[in-house]
Design an enzyme around this catalytic site. Structure first.
Site, PDB file in Angstrom:
ATOM      1  N   ASP A 249       1.012  -1.292   0.008  1.00  0.00           N
ATOM      2  CA  ASP A 249       0.016  -0.012  -0.025  1.00  0.00           C
ATOM      3  C   ASP A 249       0.978   1.361  -0.013  1.00  0.00           C
ATOM      4  O   ASP A 249       1.998   1.244   0.666  1.00  0.00           O
ATOM      5  CB  ASP A 249      -0.829  -0.051   1.436  1.00  0.00           C
ATOM      6  CG  ASP A 249      -2.102   0.973   1.331  1.00  0.00           C
ATOM      7  OD1 ASP A 249      -2.731   1.268   0.507  1.00  0.00           O
ATOM      8  OD2 ASP A 249      -1.679   1.835   2.283  1.00  0.00           O
TER       9      ASP A 249
ATOM     10  N   GLU B 108       1.224  -0.552  -4.912  1.00  0.00           N
ATOM     11  CA  GLU B 108       0.192   0.450  -5.193  1.00  0.00           C
ATOM     12  C   GLU B 108       0.787   1.763  -5.236  1.00  0.00           C
ATOM     13  O   GLU B 108       1.184   2.543  -4.280  1.00  0.00           O
ATOM     14  CB  GLU B 108      -0.868   0.539  -4.219  1.00  0.00           C
ATOM     15  CG  GLU B 108      -2.023   1.275  -4.232  1.00  0.00           C
ATOM     16  CD  GLU B 108      -2.551   2.500  -3.363  1.00  0.00           C
ATOM     17  OE1 GLU B 108      -3.393   2.918  -3.530  1.00  0.00           O
ATOM     18  OE2 GLU B 108      -1.863   2.539  -2.529  1.00  0.00           O
TER      19      GLU B 108
ATOM     20  N   GLU C 275      11.080  10.375   2.896  1.00  0.00           N
ATOM     21  CA  GLU C 275      10.922  11.758   2.678  1.00  0.00           C
ATOM     22  C   GLU C 275      12.560  12.675   2.873  1.00  0.00           C
ATOM     23  O   GLU C 275      13.407  12.200   3.339  1.00  0.00           O
ATOM     24  CB  GLU C 275      10.147  12.566   4.282  1.00  0.00           C
ATOM     25  CG  GLU C 275       8.749  11.879   4.469  1.00  0.00           C
ATOM     26  CD  GLU C 275       9.044  10.610   5.026  1.00  0.00           C
ATOM     27  OE1 GLU C 275       9.840  10.190   5.959  1.00  0.00           O
ATOM     28  OE2 GLU C 275       7.944   9.766   4.724  1.00  0.00           O
TER      29      GLU C 275
HETATM   30  C1  BGC Z   1      -5.866   2.704   0.210  1.00  0.00           C
HETATM   31  C2  BGC Z   1      -6.940   3.667   1.037  1.00  0.00           C
HETATM   32  C3  BGC Z   1      -6.186   4.070   2.178  1.00  0.00           C
HETATM   33  C4  BGC Z   1      -4.884   4.856   2.016  1.00  0.00           C
HETATM   34  C5  BGC Z   1      -4.380   5.063   3.373  1.00  0.00           C
HETATM   35  C6  BGC Z   1      -4.496   3.677   0.000  1.00  0.00           C
HETATM   36  O1  BGC Z   1      -3.522   3.355  -0.768  1.00  0.00           O
HETATM   37  O2  BGC Z   1      -6.302   2.150  -0.936  1.00  0.00           O
HETATM   38  O3  BGC Z   1      -8.007   2.891   0.943  1.00  0.00           O
HETATM   39  O4  BGC Z   1      -7.069   5.145   2.671  1.00  0.00           O
HETATM   40  O5  BGC Z   1      -4.137   3.930   1.324  1.00  0.00           O
HETATM   41  O6  BGC Z   1      -3.948   3.906   4.182  1.00  0.00           O
END
Ligand code: BGC
Length: 576
Positions: free
Chosen positions: A216, A258, A223
């Site tokens: 994610d 992601e 940073e």
């Molecule tokens: C997820 C979101 C989430 C965010 C913060 C994103 O990449 O897909 O649903 O709110 O990360 O964790």
């Protein structure tokens, strides 16, 4: 309907191909939203396990589960309080193990979330950090500053809720850094102890048997002053270390990045095949909607031209919708305005930089449009991801806060709570969709099983056809610039198989003339019906298309072509 298990994924004993993710079709689901087995109003692992036959029979080959870890659930579980446990509402580790075993028994791979950019502020690491002395090793697990102007070149992602990427912590008496909600402090990846801890979390789930991890929000791990704090070289160093640990200890597992970025900025997340195996193609997604509404293939063709090649063992992940808003970060200002005007006329449909609606409502429930978009999803280069409920044409509820309107309970039947839960309706984590035309009374699995022409049954067929041809998952992508820009045409080639995909983006009938000189003498055979079309000759190949129609052909030699259905059988004629 009772269907024997594993009918569509019957290769459970086959050795895993290390590139399995290239042929995968992924179903994205939230445990909370799928099926509540214990009647408390929340979906759980036992419920999900109960429904695995439904998922397997869709024909998909992998599941991607949204976060299911202990969490205050202020960001639907992306605010993790403990990494190596299950949120008690969803079950326990034993339930998870049983689920995993049952999924594997049906030939389904399981991809889970590794949310490492940030934790919940309730995570013991943060609680320890905030009370530890300034400058101490414990404090150093997160990113702190006395100056909230530091890293001022960094954009805010959750523009509707956050004013700054810094928040004041009265206990620590310092500001802490967060790229998302203020209750989600960012971990400090400059601290080697953090990376080690994160790799241990990764090991925990991989040892348990999960097949892949969605990483994610990875562009934001590191940073640096004077930068926008995204995609920094140091972030790639972190990912390479994680991948090295993965490769050293596990086989046939996967990292899915992601990284909501432009293609040239995403490519480095594949590294030299030493970072992520897969990455979402974020910029393609809104352009599919744009092309459809404009009835013009240009947005899709252009973004694919701007997509550099990726290493041979890597793969794009493509999608139409997911659990978040339909993000409009990777479009121009003008394109964003267009998308809002076309797809989110009511301001309540908008959130952050995007649109909080599901697929069917975005397309005004147009069956032909829904089919065309799904056909594109299944034929464009990459591994397709289907968001739960979209196979039924489920609706949304944008009156619910945040992105919850696209996370409502799965609609199984027209019975109590849509067959999702036996709890009182008031106890459900979210109301089910009740209003026409998307209400559960009409849109539900049981109803769609009864009707041969239902979207659900069509989706199964779509997935089935896609799975018969590896060129969809692994083949080249070769756009053909036919004269009519309302028609998107491309070829997919892999190991001697050539597929031709022709998509009418217009709501009116169209014709298209294709230069198929290279295939002179070949015969296009429709993948759905096995019906041969006229042989390719000297002239440009003419195809006529109904509104929002699409064709998937394989090009074969005249000798290989099957006989045409509907043409008189010469033998039969002689007899009569
Ligand atoms: C997820 C979101 C989430 C965010 C913060 C994103 O990449 O897909 O649903 O709110 O990360 O964790």
């Amino acid at each position: 309907m009772t269907v024997p298990i594993t009918t569509r994924n019957a290769n459970r004993n086959a050795p895993t191909d290390p590139l399995w993710y290239k042929d995968a079709i992924i179903y994205q689901v939230h445990v909370k939203a799928f099926r509540d087995a214990n009647g408390d109003g929340y979906g759980d692992f036992q419920g999900l396990t109960e429904k695995l036959d439904y998922i397997a029979n869709l024909g998909v080959t992998a599941l991607w589960l949204l976060p299911f870890y202990p969490s205050p659930l202020k960001d639907d579980g992306y605010d993790i309080q403990l990494y190596e446990a299950i949120h008690p509402t969803y079950g326990n580790i034993e339930d998870f193990r049983e689920f995993l075993e049952a999924a594997h028994a049906r030939g389904l791979k399981v991809i889970t979330e590794l949310v490492i950019n940030h934790t919940s502020d309730q995570h013991p690491w943060f609680q320890r950090a905030r009370s530890a002395p300034k400058g101490s090793p414990e404090r150093d697990w997160y990113v702190w500053s006395d100056d909230p102007k530091k890293y001022s070149g960094t954009r805010i992602i959750f523009t509707d809720t956050e004013k700054s990427n810094w928040s004041w912590d009265p206990v620590a008496e310092q500001f802490y850094w967060h790229r998302f909600f203020s209750h989600q402090p960012d971990l400090n990846f400059d601290n080697p102890a953090v990376l080690e801890a994160v790799i241990n979390v990764m090991r925990f789930w991989l040892k348990m048997g999960v097949d892949g991890l969605r990483l994610d929000a990875i562009p934001y791990l590191i940073e640096r002053d004077g930068t926008n704090c995204e995609n920094l070289p140091e972030t790639h160093v972190v990912l390479k270390k994680m991948r090295a640990a993965l490769d050293a200890e596990f086989t046939n597992r996967l990292f899915l990045a992601e990284a909501n970025q432009w293609p040239p900025d995403v490519i480095p997340y594949f590294g030299n095949s030493d970072e992520c195996h897969m990455a979402f193609h974020f910029p393609l997604m809104p352009r599919m909607y744009m092309a459809l509404r404009r009835e013009d293939r240009t947005p899709i063709v252009e973004i694919m031209q701007r997509t550099p090649p990726i290493p041979a063992d890597c793969q794009w992940a493509i999608f139409l919708r997911n659990h978040d808003e339909l993000t409009l970060e990777m479009v121009t200002d003008e394109e964003r305005d267009y998308m809002y005007n076309e797809y989110a006329t009511d301001p309540r449909m908008r959130i952050n930089v995007g649109i909080r609606r599901r697929l069917a409502p975005l397309l005004d429930k147009g069956r032909r449009q829904i089919e065309l978009m799904n056909a594109l999803l299944m034929s464009m280069p990459g591994t397709p991801i289907v968001y739960y409920g979209d196979e039924l044409g489920m609706g949304d509820n944008y009156y619910l806060g945040d992105r919850n309107g696209v996370r409502t309970p799965m609609q199984w039947t027209d019975g109590k709570n849509a067959g999702f839960s036996e709890a009182d309706s008031a106890a459900l984590y979210s109301p089910v969709i009740v209003d026409p035309p998307y209400g559960f009374q009409g849109i539900n699995v049981a109803a769609q099983e009864r009707v041969k022409t239902s979207l659900l049954r069509w989706m199964r067929r779509l997935v089935g056809v896609r799975k018969e041809h590896r060129a969809f998952g692994r083949g080249t992508f070769e756009p053909i610039q036919a004269g009519n820009k309302r028609v998107l045409v491309f070829m997919r080639r892999f190991q001697g198989e050539t597929l031709l995909c022709v998509n009418n983006l217009s709501r009116y009938a169209q014709f298209v003339e294709l230069d198929l000189a290279e295939f002179h003498g070949c015969v296009p055979v429709d993948l759905w019906s096995n019906q041969p079309f006229p042989q390719i000759g000297e002239l440009p190949y003419l195809l006529t298309m109904g509104p929002h129609g699409f064709y998937w052909f394989r090009l074969v030699s005249a000798e290989e072509a099957p006989p045409a259905a509907g043409t008189p059988d010469p033998g039969a004629r002689k007899k009569s």
